[in-house]
Scaffold this motif. Structure first.
Motif, PDB file in Angstrom:
ATOM      1  N   ALA A 165       3.671  -0.939  -7.872  1.00  0.00           N
ATOM      2  CA  ALA A 165       2.307  -0.888  -8.420  1.00  0.00           C
ATOM      3  C   ALA A 165       1.391  -0.059  -7.517  1.00  0.00           C
ATOM      4  N   ALA A 166       1.544  -0.226  -6.202  1.00  0.00           N
ATOM      5  CA  ALA A 166       0.720   0.533  -5.252  1.00  0.00           C
ATOM      6  C   ALA A 166       1.016   2.022  -5.374  1.00  0.00           C
ATOM      7  N   ALA A 177      -0.587   3.435  -8.459  1.00  0.00           N
ATOM      8  CA  ALA A 177      -2.035   3.566  -8.242  1.00  0.00           C
ATOM      9  C   ALA A 177      -2.332   4.801  -7.387  1.00  0.00           C
ATOM     10  N   ARG A 229       0.855  -1.182   0.000  1.00  0.00           N
ATOM     11  CA  ARG A 229       0.000   0.000   0.000  1.00  0.00           C
ATOM     12  C   ARG A 229       0.891   1.232   0.000  1.00  0.00           C
ATOM     13  N   SER A 256     -10.800   0.228  -8.476  1.00  0.00           N
ATOM     14  CA  SER A 256     -10.342  -1.136  -8.220  1.00  0.00           C
ATOM     15  C   SER A 256      -9.015  -1.147  -7.472  1.00  0.00           C
ATOM     16  N   ASP A 257      -8.208  -0.114  -7.653  1.00  0.00           N
ATOM     17  CA  ASP A 257      -6.867  -0.222  -7.091  1.00  0.00           C
ATOM     18  C   ASP A 257      -6.563   0.850  -6.065  1.00  0.00           C
ATOM     19  N   GLY A 258      -7.596   1.376  -5.442  1.00  0.00           N
ATOM     20  CA  GLY A 258      -7.299   2.351  -4.393  1.00  0.00           C
ATOM     21  C   GLY A 258      -8.541   2.996  -3.824  1.00  0.00           C
ATOM     22  N   GLY A 288      -3.123   3.779  -2.695  1.00  0.00           N
ATOM     23  CA  GLY A 288      -3.048   2.869  -3.836  1.00  0.00           C
ATOM     24  C   GLY A 288      -2.694   1.466  -3.376  1.00  0.00           C
ATOM     25  N   ARG A 289      -3.291   0.494  -4.054  1.00  0.00           N
ATOM     26  CA  ARG A 289      -3.010  -0.919  -3.755  1.00  0.00           C
ATOM     27  C   ARG A 289      -2.354  -1.541  -4.968  1.00  0.00           C
ATOM     28  N   GLY A 290      -1.612  -2.631  -4.760  1.00  0.00           N
ATOM     29  CA  GLY A 290      -1.020  -3.327  -5.904  1.00  0.00           C
ATOM     30  C   GLY A 290      -0.311  -4.575  -5.451  1.00  0.00           C
ATOM     31  N   GLU A 291       0.241  -5.288  -6.420  1.00  0.00           N
ATOM     32  CA  GLU A 291       0.978  -6.521  -6.119  1.00  0.00           C
ATOM     33  C   GLU A 291       2.338  -6.212  -5.525  1.00  0.00           C
TER      34      GLU A 291
END
Ligand code: AMP
Ligand code: GLY
Length: 423
Positions: free
Chosen positions: A392-393, A396, A326, A357-359, A385-388
């Motif tokens: 990525a986070a 986002a 995150r 979808s990603d945050g 932001g979220r991500g793998e």
């Protein structure tokens, strides 16, 4: 009958807390006191009175089954004590244990008594005493207001010019919040980590590690703020680090308990990872902000279960909170932290039906008039932001922050920049 949960506070941290509790199942109704106008779909009540006994009566009569206190001020004023007297389950320490945050000298003395690593320090009453310690320790040195200062009571002094400036501010002008008593500390160096646990006073569950970004400008320049961004988890954190940080928490809980002020709630250790291991810069008696905006998300739908166990003093063994990448970026008003410009129109937030979808956005200093959202505080929102991966986070989070329009507003462009390359 569903459960009624009361959340106390009005920032983005409390917005994230409310969201986490709302995910905890149908039949849970969450009310926030007083919350802010950016919290959509949340039941809100007014501000509570300053007097803790009076507030506790209001909360008890509202039928709350559980109260979760977000900010430090009501904790220090004794709201958790007053609720416990009325047998209302509460997440948050009493005023005795909250001194771990409210008085830096109390925290330092406790750390010495129980053997928690922390920088050498002294109370200093004026220029000449400060000079004595400077001769002994050399630069860098850190001036700290003993009392609450919302992140604005600390000056790290590295140069001659900063030294003079600090002496004038702390001892002549005396314009530092919480600075009636001043501490001088030896400067340490190393990366910083926020190590936060949920505890019922005996057991504790660590959240994934986080890092917050306190300075206003990119490259950690400019004055300290309440926090301009955060990331979780911290790359490169080892099992050994986890063990040492956990030992710090154990000693702190043991010390507070032994001295008759057991701590229950969220305990936050601000660590500096020196070459000799973690050293405690500060303890907070609550969740961090902006760390909360990342960390409450990792609870998934288990927030209520965790907080009920904390409040009941029956935290189960076997809780684990696995990390999930995150990054949070704070949008602040023009002029923050010194003189924030308020009343500007805030645009670009998703409307009810847009789902992200990603945050997520967590709102703080905003007010709504005639359907128009305007800035009403220094820190306006946190985009998470979220991500793998952290990379990525991070991407986002910046996608989200760039959609927002607020005249004159500012945000840091380097939150998690270095760490995203490592993690
Ligand atoms: P505190 O409110 O005590 O956590 O201090 C705020 C910030 O000042 C910390 O996050 C550090 O960046 C810095 N700081 C505090 N104490 C020290 C220290 N002893 N050495 C170096 N930096 C420090
Ligand atoms: N993020 C630092 C604090 O909440 O004090």
């Amino acid at each position: 009958m569903g459960k009624k949960i009361a959340v106390i506070g009005s920032g983005a941290r409390e917005h994230a807390l409310v969201a986490a509790l709302q995910r905890s199942g149908t039949g849970v109704s969450v009310t926030v006191w007083p919350g802010n106008d950016g919290m959509e779909g949340v039941l809100r009540e007014g501000s509570l009175p300053g007097d803790p006994a009076h507030s506790a009566r209001i909360l008890s009569e509202s039928g709350a089954d559980l109260v979760v206190i977000g900010p430090e001020k009501p904790l220090m004023d004794g709201l958790a004590d007053a609720l416990r007297l009325r047998k209302v389950p509460v997440v948050g320490p009493g005023s005795g244990a909250a001194r771990i945050e409210g008085s830096k000298s109390f925290a330092k003395e406790l750390m010495q008594r129980v053997g928690i690593p922390t920088a050498e320090w002294a109370k200093v009453s004026g220029r000449s005493v400060a000079l004595e310690f400077r001769k002994r320790w050399g630069l860098p040195l850190v001036f700290k207001a003993d009392g609450l200062a919302q992140g604005k009571g600390v000056a790290v002094v590295k140069t001659e010019e900063e030294w003079e400036e600090a002496l004038v501010r702390y001892f002549e002008k005396k314009d530092v919040p919480g600075g009636e008593v001043v501490l001088l500390e030896r400067g340490l160096s190393g990366p910083e980590v926020s190590f936060i646990v949920a505890t019922d006073g005996k057991r504790f569950v660590p959240f994934p590690t986080a890092r917050d970004f306190k300075r206003i400008h990119d490259g950690d320049k400019g004055p300290n703020t309440g926090g301009m961004g955060a990331l979780s988890p911290v790359p490169g954190w080892t099992a050994k680090d986890q063990e040492r940080a956990s030992e710090i928490i154990e000693r702190c809980l043991w010390g507070l308990s032994k001295e008759g002020t057991p701590f229950s709630g969220f305990l936050y250790a601000g660590l500096m990872m020196t070459t000799d291991g973690p050293s405690v810069l500060e303890f907070n008696a609550r969740m961090g902000d902006p760390e909360a905006q990342l960390l409450f998300e990792v609870l998934g739908d288990r927030a209520l279960a965790l907080m009920e166990e904390v409040a009941a003093g029956s935290l189960e063994a076997g809780w684990t909170l696995p990390p999930a990448p995150r990054v949070g970026v704070v949008l602040a008003s023009e002029g923050y932290p010194d003189k924030p410009v308020l009343g500007e129109i805030l645009e670009g937030l998703p409307s009810g039906e847009d789902s992200l979808s990603d945050g997520t956005y967590y709102l703080a200093g905003v007010s709504r008039e005639n359907g128009v959202l305007r800035s009403s505080g220094g820190r306006v929102l946190t985009a998470v932001g979220r991500g793998e991966s952290l990379m990525a986070a991070r991407m986002a989070a910046y996608r989200l922050i760039k959609r927002i329009r607020l005249p004159g507003s500012q945000y840091r462009t380097d939150i998690a920049l270095r760490e995203a390359g490592e993690g």
